[in-house]
Design a protein around this motif. Structure first.
Motif, PDB file in Angstrom:
ATOM      1  N   UNK A 102       6.823   2.021  -1.159  1.00  0.00           N
ATOM      2  CA  UNK A 102       6.323   0.857  -0.431  1.00  0.00           C
ATOM      3  C   UNK A 102       7.129  -0.393  -0.774  1.00  0.00           C
ATOM      4  N   UNK A 103       7.549  -0.523  -2.035  1.00  0.00           N
ATOM      5  CA  UNK A 103       8.386  -1.662  -2.416  1.00  0.00           C
ATOM      6  C   UNK A 103       9.722  -1.615  -1.684  1.00  0.00           C
ATOM      7  N   UNK A 104      10.290  -0.405  -1.559  1.00  0.00           N
ATOM      8  CA  UNK A 104      11.539  -0.260  -0.809  1.00  0.00           C
ATOM      9  C   UNK A 104      11.331  -0.613   0.660  1.00  0.00           C
ATOM     10  N   UNK A 105      10.190  -0.200   1.228  1.00  0.00           N
ATOM     11  CA  UNK A 105       9.881  -0.546   2.614  1.00  0.00           C
ATOM     12  C   UNK A 105       9.722  -2.050   2.781  1.00  0.00           C
ATOM     13  N   UNK A 106       9.107  -2.693   1.797  1.00  0.00           N
ATOM     14  CA  UNK A 106       8.926  -4.149   1.863  1.00  0.00           C
ATOM     15  C   UNK A 106      10.268  -4.869   1.792  1.00  0.00           C
ATOM     16  N   UNK A 107      11.175  -4.387   0.958  1.00  0.00           N
ATOM     17  CA  UNK A 107      12.505  -4.986   0.880  1.00  0.00           C
ATOM     18  C   UNK A 107      13.258  -4.812   2.195  1.00  0.00           C
ATOM     19  N   UNK A 108      13.138  -3.628   2.794  1.00  0.00           N
ATOM     20  CA  UNK A 108      13.797  -3.391   4.076  1.00  0.00           C
ATOM     21  C   UNK A 108      13.202  -4.279   5.163  1.00  0.00           C
ATOM     22  N   UNK A 112       5.752 -18.472   6.490  1.00  0.00           N
ATOM     23  CA  UNK A 112       4.641 -17.537   6.256  1.00  0.00           C
ATOM     24  C   UNK A 112       5.071 -16.074   6.276  1.00  0.00           C
ATOM     25  N   UNK A 113       5.911 -15.699   7.241  1.00  0.00           N
ATOM     26  CA  UNK A 113       6.348 -14.305   7.319  1.00  0.00           C
ATOM     27  C   UNK A 113       7.206 -13.932   6.114  1.00  0.00           C
ATOM     28  N   UNK A 114       8.071 -14.814   5.696  1.00  0.00           N
ATOM     29  CA  UNK A 114       8.962 -14.504   4.569  1.00  0.00           C
ATOM     30  C   UNK A 114       8.188 -14.413   3.249  1.00  0.00           C
ATOM     31  N   UNK A 115       7.270 -15.339   3.035  1.00  0.00           N
ATOM     32  CA  UNK A 115       6.455 -15.273   1.819  1.00  0.00           C
ATOM     33  C   UNK A 115       5.537 -14.066   1.870  1.00  0.00           C
ATOM     34  N   UNK A 116       4.999 -13.777   3.075  1.00  0.00           N
ATOM     35  CA  UNK A 116       4.148 -12.609   3.215  1.00  0.00           C
ATOM     36  C   UNK A 116       4.868 -11.328   2.849  1.00  0.00           C
ATOM     37  N   UNK A 117       6.119 -11.179   3.286  1.00  0.00           N
ATOM     38  CA  UNK A 117       6.887  -9.985   2.949  1.00  0.00           C
ATOM     39  C   UNK A 117       7.115  -9.884   1.441  1.00  0.00           C
ATOM     40  N   UNK A 118       7.357 -11.005   0.800  1.00  0.00           N
ATOM     41  CA  UNK A 118       7.569 -10.984  -0.656  1.00  0.00           C
ATOM     42  C   UNK A 118       6.273 -10.625  -1.391  1.00  0.00           C
ATOM     43  N   UNK A 119       5.147 -11.156  -0.919  1.00  0.00           N
ATOM     44  CA  UNK A 119       3.874 -10.822  -1.552  1.00  0.00           C
ATOM     45  C   UNK A 119       3.531  -9.350  -1.356  1.00  0.00           C
ATOM     46  N   UNK A 120       3.876  -8.813  -0.191  1.00  0.00           N
ATOM     47  CA  UNK A 120       3.635  -7.395   0.027  1.00  0.00           C
ATOM     48  C   UNK A 120       4.497  -6.528  -0.893  1.00  0.00           C
ATOM     49  N   UNK A 121       5.694  -6.985  -1.198  1.00  0.00           N
ATOM     50  CA  UNK A 121       6.507  -6.263  -2.172  1.00  0.00           C
ATOM     51  C   UNK A 121       5.850  -6.325  -3.557  1.00  0.00           C
ATOM     52  N   UNK A 122       5.283  -7.489  -3.886  1.00  0.00           N
ATOM     53  CA  UNK A 122       4.559  -7.615  -5.155  1.00  0.00           C
ATOM     54  C   UNK A 122       3.360  -6.671  -5.177  1.00  0.00           C
ATOM     55  N   UNK A 123       2.669  -6.548  -4.044  1.00  0.00           N
ATOM     56  CA  UNK A 123       1.521  -5.630  -3.993  1.00  0.00           C
ATOM     57  C   UNK A 123       1.969  -4.193  -4.222  1.00  0.00           C
ATOM     58  N   UNK A 124       3.147  -3.833  -3.721  1.00  0.00           N
ATOM     59  CA  UNK A 124       3.662  -2.482  -3.932  1.00  0.00           C
ATOM     60  C   UNK A 124       3.936  -2.230  -5.413  1.00  0.00           C
ATOM     61  N   UNK A 125       4.490  -3.213  -6.092  1.00  0.00           N
ATOM     62  CA  UNK A 125       4.734  -3.063  -7.530  1.00  0.00           C
ATOM     63  C   UNK A 125       3.422  -2.962  -8.301  1.00  0.00           C
ATOM     64  N   UNK A 166      -2.411  -9.711  -3.672  1.00  0.00           N
ATOM     65  CA  UNK A 166      -1.086  -9.779  -3.056  1.00  0.00           C
ATOM     66  C   UNK A 166      -1.073  -9.087  -1.698  1.00  0.00           C
ATOM     67  N   UNK A 167      -1.770  -7.947  -1.587  1.00  0.00           N
ATOM     68  CA  UNK A 167      -1.800  -7.215  -0.322  1.00  0.00           C
ATOM     69  C   UNK A 167      -2.539  -7.999   0.750  1.00  0.00           C
ATOM     70  N   UNK A 168      -3.705  -8.527   0.404  1.00  0.00           N
ATOM     71  CA  UNK A 168      -4.489  -9.267   1.386  1.00  0.00           C
ATOM     72  C   UNK A 168      -3.818 -10.551   1.834  1.00  0.00           C
ATOM     73  N   UNK A 169      -3.306 -11.316   0.872  1.00  0.00           N
ATOM     74  CA  UNK A 169      -2.655 -12.576   1.203  1.00  0.00           C
ATOM     75  C   UNK A 169      -1.335 -12.344   1.925  1.00  0.00           C
ATOM     76  N   UNK A 170      -0.540 -11.407   1.410  1.00  0.00           N
ATOM     77  CA  UNK A 170       0.757 -11.136   2.017  1.00  0.00           C
ATOM     78  C   UNK A 170       0.640 -10.638   3.439  1.00  0.00           C
ATOM     79  N   UNK A 171      -0.302  -9.712   3.686  1.00  0.00           N
ATOM     80  CA  UNK A 171      -0.483  -9.184   5.037  1.00  0.00           C
ATOM     81  C   UNK A 171      -0.943 -10.281   5.996  1.00  0.00           C
ATOM     82  N   UNK A 172      -1.831 -11.164   5.536  1.00  0.00           N
ATOM     83  CA  UNK A 172      -2.299 -12.257   6.392  1.00  0.00           C
ATOM     84  C   UNK A 172      -1.157 -13.205   6.766  1.00  0.00           C
ATOM     85  N   UNK A 173      -0.338 -13.546   5.782  1.00  0.00           N
ATOM     86  CA  UNK A 173       0.790 -14.439   6.056  1.00  0.00           C
ATOM     87  C   UNK A 173       1.815 -13.779   6.971  1.00  0.00           C
ATOM     88  N   UNK A 174       2.096 -12.503   6.720  1.00  0.00           N
ATOM     89  CA  UNK A 174       3.061 -11.796   7.558  1.00  0.00           C
ATOM     90  C   UNK A 174       2.554 -11.705   8.995  1.00  0.00           C
TER      91      UNK A 174
END
Length: 206
Positions: free
Chosen positions: A67-73, A85-98, A131-139
């Motif tokens: 999932x972290x690799x998918x978030x980076x891609x 918002x989209x860029x920060x959301x993607x980074x937070x989703x990568x944090x959620x994967x970790x 991280x998942x909830x906030x990141x997904x909302x921002x994305x």
């Protein structure tokens, strides 16, 4: 590099979901008395349980890494003019994967659920859902008006709602195992939908 990003984007999400689901089914079936409705996934990897190390690897660590690799891609494929918002959301989703992977590296101690080892696992779970909830909302909010990204935006917003509702629901509202699986399923489903976003960089709608 572009070909590598595209390969990860296409396959990492569904591989993460499949790995987690198959591990949960196989190890849950093998553990006598285990109920998917009643018990969280972390019990399959609790200290002292049979095959705990293998489950933590296949149920948390490998899916989290994928999932972290998918978030980076996904982050690399965002439109060049995507707003913060989209860029920060993607980074937070990568944090959620970790944090998801960390749940396997910090297993529960079934003999001391209030002890420090179990609290480390609880911290990883808390970091995951925040991280998942906030990141997904921002994305989702950041991509909602952009053509070609609406399906991902909608899934991200739905995922955010489900994760947060499950995490903040009063104890006893539904069995713990069901609630956690809803949250994990919504989050893993987000990566499957992300793989269907075309390579083209859509423009924002007026």
């Amino acid at each position: 590099m572009k070909n590598l990003i595209e390969t990860v984007h296409r396959h990492a999400g569904w591989l993460a979901a499949a790995c987690c689901a198959l591990a949960a089914w196989a190890f849950g079936h093998a553990l006598a008395g285990y109920s998917h409705a009643q018990y969280p996934l972390a019990f399959l990897g609790a200290r002292g349980f049979p095959q705990a190390l293998a489950f933590n690897l296949l149920g948390f660590v490998v899916p989290g890494a994928l999932a972290a690799a998918a978030a980076m891609a996904l982050r690399a494929r965002l439109p060049g003019d995507a707003r913060w918002p989209a860029r920060i959301g993607a980074r937070l989703l990568m944090l959620s994967a970790l944090a998801f992977a960390a749940q396997g590296l910090l297993p529960l101690d079934p003999d001391d659920l209030d002890g420090p080892r179990s609290q480390w696992h609880a911290t990883a779970w808390t970091l995951w859902w925040i991280a998942a909830g906030t990141g997904a909302a921002l994305l989702g909010g950041g991509l909602w008006r952009r053509s070609g990204w609406r399906a991902l935006a909608g899934m991200a917003l739905a995922s955010s709602v489900l994760v947060v509702v499950v995490a903040l629901a009063p104890p006893g509202l539904w069995p713990a195992g069901i609630g956690q699986r809803i949250a994990f399923g919504a989050w893993l489903g987000l990566w499957i939908v992300a793989a269907r976003v075309p390579s083209g960089r859509g423009a924002a709608q007026p």
